[in-house]
Design an enzyme around this catalytic site. Structure first.
Site, PDB file in Angstrom:
ATOM      1  N   CYS A  43       2.540   0.895   0.849  1.00 15.48           N
ATOM      2  CA  CYS A  43       3.213   1.843   1.811  1.00 15.48           C
ATOM      3  C   CYS A  43       4.442   2.534   1.139  1.00 15.48           C
ATOM      4  CB  CYS A  43       3.569   1.131   2.654  1.00 15.48           C
ATOM      5  SG  CYS A  43       4.397   0.761   3.913  1.00 15.48           S
ATOM      6  N   ALA A 183     -10.929  14.966   7.893  1.00 15.15           N
ATOM      7  CA  ALA A 183      -9.857  15.139   9.264  1.00 15.15           C
ATOM      8  C   ALA A 183      -9.397  13.340   9.765  1.00 15.15           C
ATOM      9  CB  ALA A 183     -10.218  16.218  10.556  1.00 15.15           C
ATOM     10  N   ASP A 313      -4.450  -4.962   4.053  1.00 17.47           N
ATOM     11  CA  ASP A 313      -5.415  -3.941   3.962  1.00 17.47           C
ATOM     12  C   ASP A 313      -6.372  -4.804   3.258  1.00 17.47           C
ATOM     13  OD1 ASP A 313      -4.238  -1.963   4.864  1.00 17.47           O
ATOM     14  OD2 ASP A 313      -4.367  -0.948   2.788  1.00 17.47           O
ATOM     15  N   HIS A 445      17.832   9.780  31.966  1.00 20.22           N
ATOM     16  CA  HIS A 445      17.688  10.728  32.684  1.00 20.22           C
ATOM     17  C   HIS A 445      18.837  11.875  31.510  1.00 20.22           C
ATOM     18  CE1 HIS A 445      16.949  14.643  34.363  1.00 20.22           C
ATOM     19  NE2 HIS A 445      17.826  15.042  34.705  1.00 20.22           N
TER      20      HIS A 445
HETATM   21  C1  LIG Z   1      -0.892   8.225   2.193  1.00 18.02           C
HETATM   22  C2  LIG Z   1      -0.912   7.113   3.293  1.00 18.02           C
HETATM   23  C3  LIG Z   1       0.346   6.808   3.689  1.00 18.02           C
HETATM   24  C4  LIG Z   1       0.620   6.105   5.430  1.00 18.02           C
HETATM   25  N1  LIG Z   1       1.225   5.520   6.221  1.00 18.02           N
HETATM   26  C5  LIG Z   1       1.574   4.536   7.154  1.00 18.02           C
HETATM   27  C6  LIG Z   1       2.083   4.473   8.023  1.00 18.02           C
HETATM   28  O1  LIG Z   1       3.284   5.419   8.467  1.00 18.02           O
HETATM   29  N2  LIG Z   1       2.434   3.032   8.811  1.00 18.02           N
HETATM   30  C7  LIG Z   1       1.432   2.672   8.451  1.00 18.02           C
HETATM   31  O2  LIG Z   1       1.346   1.330   9.252  1.00 18.02           O
HETATM   32  N3  LIG Z   1       0.832   2.475   7.343  1.00 18.02           N
HETATM   33  C8  LIG Z   1       0.102   3.597   6.638  1.00 18.02           C
HETATM   34  N4  LIG Z   1      -0.133   3.167   5.510  1.00 18.02           N
HETATM   35  C9  LIG Z   1      -1.032   2.619   5.126  1.00 18.02           C
HETATM   36  C10 LIG Z   1      -0.550   1.272   4.653  1.00 18.02           C
HETATM   37  O3  LIG Z   1       0.456   2.014   3.664  1.00 18.02           O
HETATM   38  C11 LIG Z   1      -1.030  -0.179   3.765  1.00 18.02           C
HETATM   39  O4  LIG Z   1      -1.499  -0.203   5.499  1.00 18.02           O
HETATM   40  C12 LIG Z   1      -0.335  -0.614   4.230  1.00 18.02           C
HETATM   41  O5  LIG Z   1       0.254  -0.618   2.646  1.00 18.02           O
HETATM   42  C13 LIG Z   1      -1.226  -1.853   3.522  1.00 18.02           C
HETATM   43  O6  LIG Z   1      -0.143  -3.237   2.851  1.00 18.02           O
HETATM   44  P1  LIG Z   1      -0.862  -4.419   1.935  1.00 18.02           P
HETATM   45  O7  LIG Z   1       0.344  -4.784   1.825  1.00 18.02           O
HETATM   46  O8  LIG Z   1      -2.128  -4.609   2.061  1.00 18.02           O
HETATM   47  O9  LIG Z   1      -1.512  -3.618   0.430  1.00 18.02           O
HETATM   48  P2  LIG Z   1      -0.195  -2.984  -0.842  1.00 18.02           P
HETATM   49  O10 LIG Z   1       0.705  -1.697   0.584  1.00 18.02           O
HETATM   50  O11 LIG Z   1      -1.648  -1.802  -0.977  1.00 18.02           O
HETATM   51  O12 LIG Z   1      -0.173  -3.457  -1.481  1.00 18.02           O
HETATM   52  C14 LIG Z   1      -0.536  -4.157  -2.373  1.00 18.02           C
HETATM   53  C15 LIG Z   1      -0.089  -4.729  -3.933  1.00 18.02           C
HETATM   54  O13 LIG Z   1      -0.635  -5.377  -4.867  1.00 18.02           O
HETATM   55  C16 LIG Z   1      -0.437  -4.930  -6.501  1.00 18.02           C
HETATM   56  N5  LIG Z   1      -2.033  -5.987  -6.629  1.00 18.02           N
HETATM   57  C17 LIG Z   1      -3.207  -5.551  -6.784  1.00 18.02           C
HETATM   58  N6  LIG Z   1      -3.488  -6.563  -6.893  1.00 18.02           N
HETATM   59  C18 LIG Z   1      -3.363  -7.285  -7.987  1.00 18.02           C
HETATM   60  C19 LIG Z   1      -3.565  -7.894  -8.822  1.00 18.02           C
HETATM   61  N7  LIG Z   1      -4.307  -8.128  -8.823  1.00 18.02           N
HETATM   62  N8  LIG Z   1      -2.038  -8.810  -8.897  1.00 18.02           N
HETATM   63  C20 LIG Z   1      -0.891  -8.335  -9.185  1.00 18.02           C
HETATM   64  N9  LIG Z   1      -0.068  -7.663  -8.225  1.00 18.02           N
HETATM   65  C21 LIG Z   1      -1.863  -6.810  -7.409  1.00 18.02           C
HETATM   66  C22 LIG Z   1      -1.124  -3.494  -5.803  1.00 18.02           C
HETATM   67  O14 LIG Z   1       0.257  -3.087  -6.954  1.00 18.02           O
HETATM   68  C23 LIG Z   1       0.293  -3.287  -4.064  1.00 18.02           C
HETATM   69  O15 LIG Z   1       1.559  -3.419  -5.083  1.00 18.02           O
HETATM   70  C24 LIG Z   1      -0.272   4.773   4.567  1.00 18.02           C
HETATM   71  C25 LIG Z   1      -0.954   4.807   3.468  1.00 18.02           C
HETATM   72  C26 LIG Z   1      -1.400   6.127   3.366  1.00 18.02           C
HETATM   73  C27 LIG Z   1      -1.991   5.957   1.512  1.00 18.02           C
END
Ligand SMILES: Cc1cc2nc3c(=O)[nH]c(=O)nc-3n(C[C@H](O)[C@H](O)[C@H](O)COP(=O)(O)OP(=O)(O)OC[C@H]3O[C@@H](n4cnc5c(N)ncnc54)[C@H](O)[C@@H]3O)c2cc1C
Length: 466
Positions: A43, A183, A313, A445
């Protein structure tokens, strides 16, 4: 000797870091492990934040180019300094990433940099970049390792000419042509950025409509708006192979049944994301994944190993930062003995194109499929006074209600500031309010919010301004 804690959180994205802060606030001795050198996950580093910064900069450009004259703003030489735009993006990312580091420190979360892998159900080994290892033993674990872009078998990614969402956020220059495969939300947002910067942009989509999760009305309208802005769409089309040459990529594609070779400077593959569990050695912890590779969890986000939880995710569901954060908080509150629930129906979903799209709850089709006797109300921004003032008259608000109970079941906005407007509908949905409550709410408004009131009035059969 192993470091001992109450809760070890693997990953510092919006799921992991928010869970860590709340866990520490609740009195748990908390460790957060991150393999990258910066916090904030996808993110903050390569997702929401950099993309929204580029969208903001280029939307300003779009408005100046398309509306400046109308408002009497004359300029003879409007230029884009792409290097400056990219450095603004880097600066925003750095500020927020450093902010997360500060918050973790302030809340006394113990942070360990390195790749975590399970060596047993109660211990992870963390290997740092210097190859040094440390073991962490915890009573509970939260896996928040996020996701990674999906690539296509015959289209190898080099993150220079054939890029994922990560590479396109750091291109060295504006490509003169860009082909986007997919898309979905990420595809249309990033296509918008480069289209506004002057690239000739083409999007290929396998389905016969864009952004498949959207209410059909919004999907159609969004495509029309983006086409008006110059983006070329090929639906029911597939990318097959790509060959990289020094200045171009030759993409072989099936465009609606016709095979074609397309030359493009940059090819963006935006066909979705998959859960990331590489290197975690889940089998050593007894944590199972489902057929799609997501970690299996129950209603309390507990994996197949009762003291190990998974959020964000890496588990099945809509990949959104705020969903990951909500789940992170829910898990630690649950461990504290509280009974929080994530209200998945009230989680909004936004597409930051121009106009923006923001939705919450059920679409009209979903509501009908669920057997609800739906009442639908619409209001168009062209009839909204504030939209007339700002010149942002494209789009509409669509409210979906349950005729029997009168309750709101969904709200769908395509229009100016939809990402902010959706908050009202989200709260209404979460608090199980009626469509009538939205209709009766006094709105300032002139505001865009009046369009929500007007759509609710329309659903009740008493529109005032249409
Ligand atoms: C281009 C793009 C735009 C986006 N825009 C939006 C938006 O506008 N709004 C929205 O809500 N969502 C958006 N998203 C989705 C959002 O980024 C994700 O849903 C969110 O980051 C998920 O959070 P998370 O904590 O599950 O995982 P992540 O943010 O992926 O974090 C996981 C972390 O775990 C770490 N990790 C992985 N394996 C290990 C390990 N074995 N040991 C130690 N560390 C590890 C990784 O390095 C990472 O830092 C977007 C995604 C992309 C790609």
């Amino acid at each position: 000797m192993a470091e001992r804690c109450d809760i070890a959180i693997i990953g510092s994205g919006p799921g992991g870091y928010v869970a860590a802060i709340r866990a520490a606030q609740l009195g748990f001795k908390t460790v957060c492990i991150e393999k990258n050198s910066t916090f904030g996950g996808t993110c903050l580093n390569v997702g929401c934040i950099p993309s929204k910064t580029l969208l903001q900069g280029t939307e300003m450009l779009y408005h100046l180019q398309h509306q400046g004259k109308e408002f009497g703003l004359a300029f003879s030489d409007l230029k884009v300094d792409f290097t400056q735009l990219m450095s603004k993006k880097k600066q925003v990312v750095k500020t927020l990433v450093d902010g997360v580091a500060g918050l973790l420190k302030k809340n006394k979360v113990d942070v360990i940099e390195g790749l975590a892998e399970f060596v047993s159900p109660n211990t992870v080994k963390v290997t740092g970049k210097d190859k040094k290892t440390v073991e962490v033993e915890a009573s509970y674990f939260i896996i928040a390792t996020g996701s990674e872009p999906i690539s296509l078998k015959d289209i190898p990614i080099d993150e220079r000419q054939v890029v994922t969402s990560t590479g396109i956020l750091s291109l060295p220059k504006v490509p003169s042509t860009l082909v986007v495969v997919g898309a979905g939300v990420i595809g249309v947002e990033l296509a918008s950025v480069y289209n506004r910067l002057g690239s000739k942009v083409m999007i290929l989509e396998m389905l016969d409509h864009i952004c498949p999760a959207l209410d059909a009305d919004l999907s159609r309208q969004l495509q029309k708006e983006l086409q008006k802005q110059g983006i070329e769409f090929h639906l029911s089309s597939q990318a097959i192979t790509a060959v990289v040459q020094p200045e171009e990529v030759i993409l072989m594609a099936n465009l609606g049944g016709v095979l074609k070779n397309i030359s493009t400077n940059v090819l963006l593959v935006a066909v979705g994301r998959r859960p990331f569990t590489s290197g975690l050695q889940l089998e050593k912890a007894g944590v199972e994944k489902n057929k799609k590779g997501y970690i299996t969890v129950d209603g309390n986000l507990r994996t197949t190993q009762p003291h190990i939880f998974a959020i964000g995710d890496v588990i099945d569901g809509v990949m959104l930062a705020h969903r990951a954060s909500a789940e992170g908080v829910a898990v630690v509150e649950y461990l504290k003995g509280n009974r929080p629930e994530v209200d998945y129906l009230a989680i909004p979903n936004v597409i930051y194109t121009y106009p923006e799209v923001a939705v919450v709850g059920l679409s009209e089709q979903e509501a009908k499929e669920a057997g609800i006797d739906v009442m639908v109300g619409k209001s168009y921004f062209r009839g909204n006074a504030r939209a007339r003032c700002t010149g942002e008259t494209e789009g509409f608000v669509k409210v979906v209600g349950d005729r029997k109970s009168g309750k709101l079941v969904g709200a769908h906005i395509l229009g100016p500031h939809a990402s902010e407007l959706i908050a009202e509908a989200m709260l209404a949905l979460q608090k199980k309010a009626k469509v009538e409550d939205l209709a009766d709410a006094p709105q300032a408004h002139p505001t865009f919010s009046e369009a929500i009131k007007e759509a609710a009035l329309d659903a009740l059969g008493r529109p005032l301004h249409q």
